[in-house]
Design a protein around this motif. Structure first.
Motif, PDB file in Angstrom:
ATOM      1  N   LEU A 295     -14.198  -3.568 -23.296  1.00 34.76           N
ATOM      2  CA  LEU A 295     -13.558  -4.763 -22.503  1.00 34.76           C
ATOM      3  C   LEU A 295     -13.527  -4.490 -21.122  1.00 34.76           C
ATOM      4  O   LEU A 295     -14.144  -5.547 -20.458  1.00 34.76           O
ATOM      5  CB  LEU A 295     -12.142  -4.846 -22.874  1.00 34.76           C
ATOM      6  CG  LEU A 295     -11.330  -5.910 -22.224  1.00 34.76           C
ATOM      7  CD1 LEU A 295     -12.182  -7.183 -22.553  1.00 34.76           C
ATOM      8  CD2 LEU A 295     -10.146  -5.965 -22.647  1.00 34.76           C
ATOM      9  N   LYS A 299     -16.086  -6.931 -18.617  1.00 32.99           N
ATOM     10  CA  LYS A 299     -15.604  -7.630 -17.382  1.00 32.99           C
ATOM     11  C   LYS A 299     -16.446  -7.136 -16.073  1.00 32.99           C
ATOM     12  O   LYS A 299     -16.879  -7.833 -15.102  1.00 32.99           O
ATOM     13  CB  LYS A 299     -14.127  -7.186 -16.921  1.00 32.99           C
ATOM     14  CG  LYS A 299     -13.401  -7.656 -18.134  1.00 32.99           C
ATOM     15  CD  LYS A 299     -11.790  -7.118 -17.615  1.00 32.99           C
ATOM     16  CE  LYS A 299     -10.811  -7.561 -18.790  1.00 32.99           C
ATOM     17  NZ  LYS A 299      -9.586  -7.043 -18.412  1.00 32.99           N
ATOM     18  N   SER A 406      -4.935  -9.169 -23.079  1.00 34.72           N
ATOM     19  CA  SER A 406      -6.063  -9.168 -22.156  1.00 34.72           C
ATOM     20  C   SER A 406      -7.340  -9.833 -22.679  1.00 34.72           C
ATOM     21  O   SER A 406      -8.110 -10.405 -21.832  1.00 34.72           O
ATOM     22  CB  SER A 406      -6.345  -7.587 -21.660  1.00 34.72           C
ATOM     23  OG  SER A 406      -5.362  -6.979 -21.194  1.00 34.72           O
ATOM     24  N   TYR A 410      -9.642 -12.903 -21.263  1.00 34.47           N
ATOM     25  CA  TYR A 410     -10.760 -12.803 -20.974  1.00 34.47           C
ATOM     26  C   TYR A 410     -11.696 -13.822 -21.771  1.00 34.47           C
ATOM     27  O   TYR A 410     -12.626 -14.384 -21.304  1.00 34.47           O
ATOM     28  CB  TYR A 410     -11.558 -11.574 -21.355  1.00 34.47           C
ATOM     29  CG  TYR A 410     -12.884 -11.196 -20.912  1.00 34.47           C
ATOM     30  CD1 TYR A 410     -13.477 -11.249 -19.768  1.00 34.47           C
ATOM     31  CD2 TYR A 410     -13.814 -11.125 -22.044  1.00 34.47           C
ATOM     32  CE1 TYR A 410     -14.761 -10.910 -19.228  1.00 34.47           C
ATOM     33  CE2 TYR A 410     -15.106 -11.089 -21.759  1.00 34.47           C
ATOM     34  CZ  TYR A 410     -15.736 -10.886 -20.484  1.00 34.47           C
ATOM     35  OH  TYR A 410     -16.945 -10.758 -20.097  1.00 34.47           O
ATOM     36  N   ASP A 413     -12.164 -17.265 -20.128  1.00 33.47           N
ATOM     37  CA  ASP A 413     -12.971 -17.465 -18.906  1.00 33.47           C
ATOM     38  C   ASP A 413     -14.263 -17.924 -19.419  1.00 33.47           C
ATOM     39  O   ASP A 413     -14.804 -18.036 -20.623  1.00 33.47           O
ATOM     40  CB  ASP A 413     -13.288 -16.201 -18.170  1.00 33.47           C
ATOM     41  CG  ASP A 413     -11.946 -15.519 -17.376  1.00 33.47           C
ATOM     42  OD1 ASP A 413     -11.138 -16.674 -17.252  1.00 33.47           O
ATOM     43  OD2 ASP A 413     -11.716 -14.443 -17.287  1.00 33.47           O
TER      44      ASP A 413
END
Length: 609
Positions: A295, A299, A406, A410, A413
């Motif tokens: 993860l 990002k 989380s 994400y 987005d």
């Protein structure tokens, strides 16, 4: 006897050829639709084929042999693209008609379709599936276990020949046909034991494991070019912070190098295909570390959105960061694990979403193993195969909830991130209900028909419920007549006829009543009784004013009344409960409220007014 069987098979084959010849005269179209009108092939009193006599099993076998011989003959001399191939569809329609009328085996048409699919190419199977889709309602009008088994075998064999990556639409058609053919609660498609697809093994280049920091030292990129630090990867330690908490340190979170992440990333697939392996503490720590590193890397890398098919043909254009083209949802059931492609795959937004959705599915599975979830009644009554002895610890539960939050943030987005995550969340929520239904032993969704007797009884009850009821009895008069009970009937009637009852009272009479109320005992009365006495005084005062204003207002002088008006400042009608209902009857107070020595005066006032 053998000769008789051969003779029967030959006669049935001859009869089928004759019916197919007639079918070409009736159905001029060479396409699958419209279906053949089989009833128009023969007269009303003529059977389609000879009915079974005695040995029904032998007769069905003879029809099956004759039908297969005709099918093989047509397949040997015709291609599915030829107009003459319509003879196969006519033959299947005839056999379906015979199967519904017990002239042959009901599943014979499905057996021939299975033979047909085995002999065709993938493109030909698309056309044959179109026949199944157009005749689905007719094929399953009369359900039987033999039919269900054949259709399951037929579709599963077809799916084994297809590639989910190259023929996803065709695979979807097959699945949709299965879903439409079987009831929603049918257990044939339910994994009752909760087995996982452990055969789905992901292989990658294991030699890179030597450079990965698994339990040893690893190279960590902190963002400055040319600089690196070495950290000891302690077992069980993670750099993940649960949602809602902030790190005390403001240092940059270190991420793995691509070479280090490669074996860690692809090792996650072992847990995705076999979640019970996480019941081992070492495996669970490895999974946590790998998912957090993945993860964090997602990002960090720039996002690349795959262009549409037309754009890829023109040069494979793609935009990064905030400049996105129209997102193309490319479906890949199995990604390539080549080391050379890994860096490109990490930047692919579709690839990232594919991996993170797998992680959400696995996290939801882990959250069903918490102590709270395992204490629910439906889990206690589940099958033993779906009851795991492993219980997720409280700290691991907090980690799972945090990493899930989380991932959810994400996924929202990027292009269409909100709608994409809403779709994923909806599917996972429905899957939870599906899992619970399986754990409750797959209760039937359908309800039995309501018996005719119950329906008639309910209908009669509804009619009785709306029938008009009897009119209610009239309410008792508001005027009390109890004073008649204390006297003789004749005496009571004579009091009602007394001339004093028809005499109009004077303001002086009301003045006496006011003085009586004011001079009454005040001690020992409750607040409610005092308030009622005050209201009664105001009521009588208002009546006195009304009489005085009609005749002798100029000669009537009442300083006390003027003082009451000045103190109250209210010239409206009183709020006495006795006078609230109707104004014309204000002078008719209830006789039962008066003392015995005042009852005669009350009746006189009422008669006068």
């Amino acid at each position: 006897m053998a000769a008789s069987g051969i003779s029967t098979g030959n006669s049935i084959r001859t009869r089928l050829y004759d019916l197919l010849r007639r079918a070409r005269e009736i159905k001029r179209s060479t396409a699958i639709d419209p279906p053949l009108q089989v009833s128009a092939l023969v007269d009303d009193d003529e059977p389609l084929i000879a009915p079974p006599e005695g040995d029904k099993e032998g007769h069905n076998f003879a029809v099956e042999s004759a039908a297969k011989a005709i099918l093989y003959a047509i397949l040997g001399s015709n291609r599915i693209e030829d107009p003459s191939f319509v003879t196969v569809w006519d033959l299947l329609d005839i056999l379906q008609y015979c199967g519904d009328r017990n002239l042959c085996s009901p599943q014979l048409v499905l057996l021939l379709l299975e033979e047909l699919l085995d002999s065709l190419s993938i493109d030909g199977c698309r056309t044959a599936l179109g026949f199944l889709e157009s005749r689905r309602e007719v094929l399953f009008a009369a359900r039987s276990q033999n039919k269900d088994l054949v259709i399951l075998r037929l579709c599963n064999e077809l799916l084994r020949r297809l590639s989910r990556a190259e023929d996803p639409v065709f695979c979807g058609r097959v699945y949709i046909f299965l879903f439409h053919s079987f009831p929603l609660g049918d257990k044939s498609s339910v994994n009752l034991r909760g087995n996982f697809h452990t055969e789905n093994v992901t292989t990658f280049e294991d030699y890179l494991n030597t450079s990965a920091a698994v339990g040893g030292e690893m190279q960590i990129d902190v963002g400055d070019p040319g600089e690196s630090v070495k950290e000891e990867a302690k077992a069980g330690e993670t750099s993940f912070v649960p949602a809602g908490e902030e790190k005390a340190s403001k240092e940059i979170t270190p991420t793995m190098d691509v070479d280090e992440l490669y074996p860690v990333f692809w090792s996650l697939q072992h847990s995705f295909s076999n979640p019970p392996r996480l019941f081992e503490e070492d495996k669970f720590k490895e999974f946590k570390r790998g998912l957090e590193a993945t993860l964090a890397k997602f990002k960090e890398v720039p996002k690349v959105v795959q262009a549409g098919d037309s754009a890829r043909k023109k040069g494979g254009q793609s935009q990064s960061d905030g400049n996105y083209d129209e997102f193309a949802s490319a479906f890949n059931p199995k990604y390539l694990t080549s080391r050379d492609l890994f860096k490109l795959e990490l930047s692919d937004l579709a690839f990232q979403r594919h991996i993170l959705v797998q992680a959400l599915i696995l996290i939801d599975f882990l959250l069903t193993l918490t102590e709270k979830s395992k204490s629910k009644p439906y889990y206690q009554g589940a099958q033993k195969a779906m009851q795991y002895s492993f219980t997720l610890r409280e700290q691991d539960t907090e980690w799972a909830l945090g990493i899930k939050n989380s991932i959810a943030n994400y996924l929202q987005d990027g292009p269409d991130g909100k709608s994409y995550y809403r779709m994923v969340d909806t599917v996972l929520s429905r899957d939870k209900n599906w899992v619970r239904w399986k754990m409750e032993n797959c209760h039937s969704f359908t309800r039995d028909r309501v018996p005719a007797d119950n329906f008639v009884e309910s209908k009669d009850g509804a009619k009785r419920a709306v029938v008009g009821r009897k009119a209610p009895k009239p309410m008792r008069s508001a005027l009390g007549m109890q004073f008649l009970a204390n006297t003789d009937l004749e005496k009571g009637l004579s009091q009602l006829k007394h001339h004093e009852r028809f005499k109009k009272p004077s303001p002086g009479n009301y003045e006496e009543r006011i003085e009586t109320i004011q001079n009454g005992p005040q001690e020992g009365l409750s607040e409610g009784e005092k308030r009622m006495a005050k209201d009664k005084e105001r009521s009588v005062t208002w009546r006195k004013h009304r009489l005085a204003c009609k005749d002798n207002l100029s000669s009537y002088d009442d300083k006390r009344l003027k003082g009451a008006d000045a103190s109250t400042g209210d010239n409206t009608a009183p709020t006495d409960p006795e006078d609230r209902d109707a104004v014309p009857q204000e002078e008719h107070p209830s006789v039962e409220d008066q003392r015995p020595d005042q009852q005669d005066q009350v009746t006189t006032d009422m008669a006068a007014e």
